[in-house]
Motif scaffolding. Sequence first.
Motif, PDB file in Angstrom:
ATOM      1  N   TRP A  16      -7.651  -1.878  39.388  1.00 36.56           N
ATOM      2  CA  TRP A  16      -7.605  -1.946  40.830  1.00 36.56           C
ATOM      3  C   TRP A  16      -8.726  -2.749  41.119  1.00 36.56           C
ATOM      4  CZ3 TRP A  16      -4.247  -0.746  44.327  1.00 36.56           C
ATOM      5  CH2 TRP A  16      -3.122   0.060  43.879  1.00 36.56           C
ATOM      6  N   TYR A  20      -7.826  -5.835  43.773  1.00 30.96           N
ATOM      7  CA  TYR A  20      -8.462  -6.232  45.106  1.00 30.96           C
ATOM      8  C   TYR A  20      -9.309  -7.690  45.014  1.00 30.96           C
ATOM      9  CZ  TYR A  20      -7.013  -1.757  47.031  1.00 30.96           C
ATOM     10  OH  TYR A  20      -6.434  -0.754  47.439  1.00 30.96           O
ATOM     11  N   TYR A  27      -3.042  -5.321  51.262  1.00 31.36           N
ATOM     12  CA  TYR A  27      -2.015  -4.564  52.101  1.00 31.36           C
ATOM     13  C   TYR A  27      -1.804  -4.685  53.625  1.00 31.36           C
ATOM     14  CZ  TYR A  27      -1.826  -1.231  48.034  1.00 31.36           C
ATOM     15  OH  TYR A  27      -1.574  -0.705  46.811  1.00 31.36           O
ATOM     16  N   ARG A  57      -7.173  -0.670  55.601  1.00 32.25           N
ATOM     17  CA  ARG A  57      -6.052  -0.684  56.882  1.00 32.25           C
ATOM     18  C   ARG A  57      -5.967   0.228  57.649  1.00 32.25           C
ATOM     19  NH1 ARG A  57       0.069  -0.422  54.448  1.00 32.25           N
ATOM     20  NH2 ARG A  57      -0.183   1.019  52.678  1.00 32.25           N
ATOM     21  N   ASP A  58      -5.935   1.545  57.007  1.00 31.88           N
ATOM     22  CA  ASP A  58      -5.614   2.676  57.658  1.00 31.88           C
ATOM     23  C   ASP A  58      -7.132   3.332  58.158  1.00 31.88           C
ATOM     24  OD1 ASP A  58      -2.990   2.636  57.482  1.00 31.88           O
ATOM     25  OD2 ASP A  58      -3.070   3.850  55.448  1.00 31.88           O
ATOM     26  N   ASP A  73     -12.828   5.626  47.805  1.00 35.64           N
ATOM     27  CA  ASP A  73     -12.036   4.694  46.831  1.00 35.64           C
ATOM     28  C   ASP A  73     -13.003   4.582  45.692  1.00 35.64           C
ATOM     29  OD1 ASP A  73      -9.216   3.026  47.402  1.00 35.64           O
ATOM     30  OD2 ASP A  73     -10.573   2.536  45.461  1.00 35.64           O
ATOM     31  N   PHE A  74     -12.320   4.446  44.368  1.00 37.14           N
ATOM     32  CA  PHE A  74     -13.130   4.341  43.314  1.00 37.14           C
ATOM     33  C   PHE A  74     -13.492   2.640  43.123  1.00 37.14           C
ATOM     34  CE2 PHE A  74      -9.982   4.769  39.595  1.00 37.14           C
ATOM     35  CZ  PHE A  74      -8.975   3.856  40.177  1.00 37.14           C
ATOM     36  N   SER A  75     -12.872   2.058  44.051  1.00 40.41           N
ATOM     37  CA  SER A  75     -12.848   0.338  43.887  1.00 40.41           C
ATOM     38  C   SER A  75     -13.934   0.026  44.916  1.00 40.41           C
ATOM     39  CB  SER A  75     -11.574  -0.257  44.202  1.00 40.41           C
ATOM     40  OG  SER A  75     -11.878  -1.656  44.348  1.00 40.41           O
ATOM     41  N   HIS A  97     -16.235   6.474  45.106  1.00 41.54           N
ATOM     42  CA  HIS A  97     -15.963   7.877  44.951  1.00 41.54           C
ATOM     43  C   HIS A  97     -14.633   8.009  44.062  1.00 41.54           C
ATOM     44  CE1 HIS A  97     -14.164  11.796  45.327  1.00 41.54           C
ATOM     45  NE2 HIS A  97     -15.502  12.253  45.157  1.00 41.54           N
ATOM     46  N   VAL A  99     -11.914  10.364  42.904  1.00 46.19           N
ATOM     47  CA  VAL A  99     -11.019  11.557  43.425  1.00 46.19           C
ATOM     48  C   VAL A  99     -11.171  12.710  42.177  1.00 46.19           C
ATOM     49  CG1 VAL A  99      -8.613  11.243  42.839  1.00 46.19           C
ATOM     50  CG2 VAL A  99      -9.491  12.492  44.835  1.00 46.19           C
ATOM     51  N   MET A 117      -0.756   7.443  49.280  1.00 48.27           N
ATOM     52  CA  MET A 117      -0.520   6.965  47.717  1.00 48.27           C
ATOM     53  C   MET A 117      -1.928   7.088  46.816  1.00 48.27           C
ATOM     54  SD  MET A 117       2.415   3.901  47.754  1.00 48.27           S
ATOM     55  CE  MET A 117       1.453   2.851  48.917  1.00 48.27           C
ATOM     56  N   LEU A 123      -3.383  10.656  37.801  1.00 43.84           N
ATOM     57  CA  LEU A 123      -4.184  11.870  37.941  1.00 43.84           C
ATOM     58  C   LEU A 123      -3.430  12.770  37.061  1.00 43.84           C
ATOM     59  CD1 LEU A 123      -5.235  11.886  41.679  1.00 43.84           C
ATOM     60  CD2 LEU A 123      -6.775  11.265  39.816  1.00 43.84           C
TER      61      LEU A 123
END
Length: 216
Positions: A16, A20, A27, A57-58, A73-75, A97, A99, A117, A123
């Motif tokens: 990931w 990015y 996205y 984006r969200d 996010d972990f990225s 972080h 999850v 998503m 996981l």
Amino acid sequence: MAEQDEDLAAAQRRHWQRTYDEHPGMYGAEPSAPAVYAAGVFAGAKTVLELGAGHGRDALFFARRGFVVHATDFSATGLAQLRKAAAGDERVHTHEHDVRDPLPLPDSSVDGVFAHMLLCMALTTPQIHTAVAEVRRVLVPGGTFVYTVRHTGDAHYGAGVAHGDDIFEHGGFAVHFFSRELVDALAEGWRLREVHPFSEGDLPRRLWRITMSTGT
Ligand SMILES: C[S@@+](CC[C@H](N)C(=O)[O-])C[C@H]1O[C@@H](n2cnc3c(N)ncnc32)[C@H](O)[C@@H]1O
């Protein structure tokens, strides 16, 4: 955690990060359809937590709607892109972080949680249950969790490299395809309000959007 789970998780994090790096803002700037829906569900809320926010984006959309947003996010790369786009907006807080770890927020501190998503990443079933328990811990009583996942009706279910526990890797991305049984098991002790099927992208990815609330 089993060694092979750790190896897969570490490889996914690197994947990931690289994705990015190579495709900044991949996205796009427009919010996802589930985020637009969630903003309506969260109406009246002050604070929203987004898990797996990516480049945001969200999260940025939620901030524009007036919510204080905690984006995780972990990225680190995705979150750096988010912070740049937020341009100092004080409503936006980022947390690097994983999850699979406890959430970096106190009990009963957010009104709504959103995860587009994220729970269907690499996981295991126990890790997903632990993450949902953490979501419940940080939500206020009566708070709502909106999440989306790819499911076993998706064209990529069963394709690519099998990692067990309904996790399949395709094009370098590992996905845990959800069964309806898993959705119902995660909703135990919650009020399951909706399981809404939808699709996204060219494949198309087949997803469910799940809405569930804690008791008051
Ligand atoms: C399919 S992308 C969705 C990104 C974002 N929700 C969106 O729709 O724009 C999944 C995101 O989950 C993040 N992710 C995957 N596994 C994770 C984990 N174990 N902990 C935290 N983030 C993770 C990835 O870095 C990526 O940003």
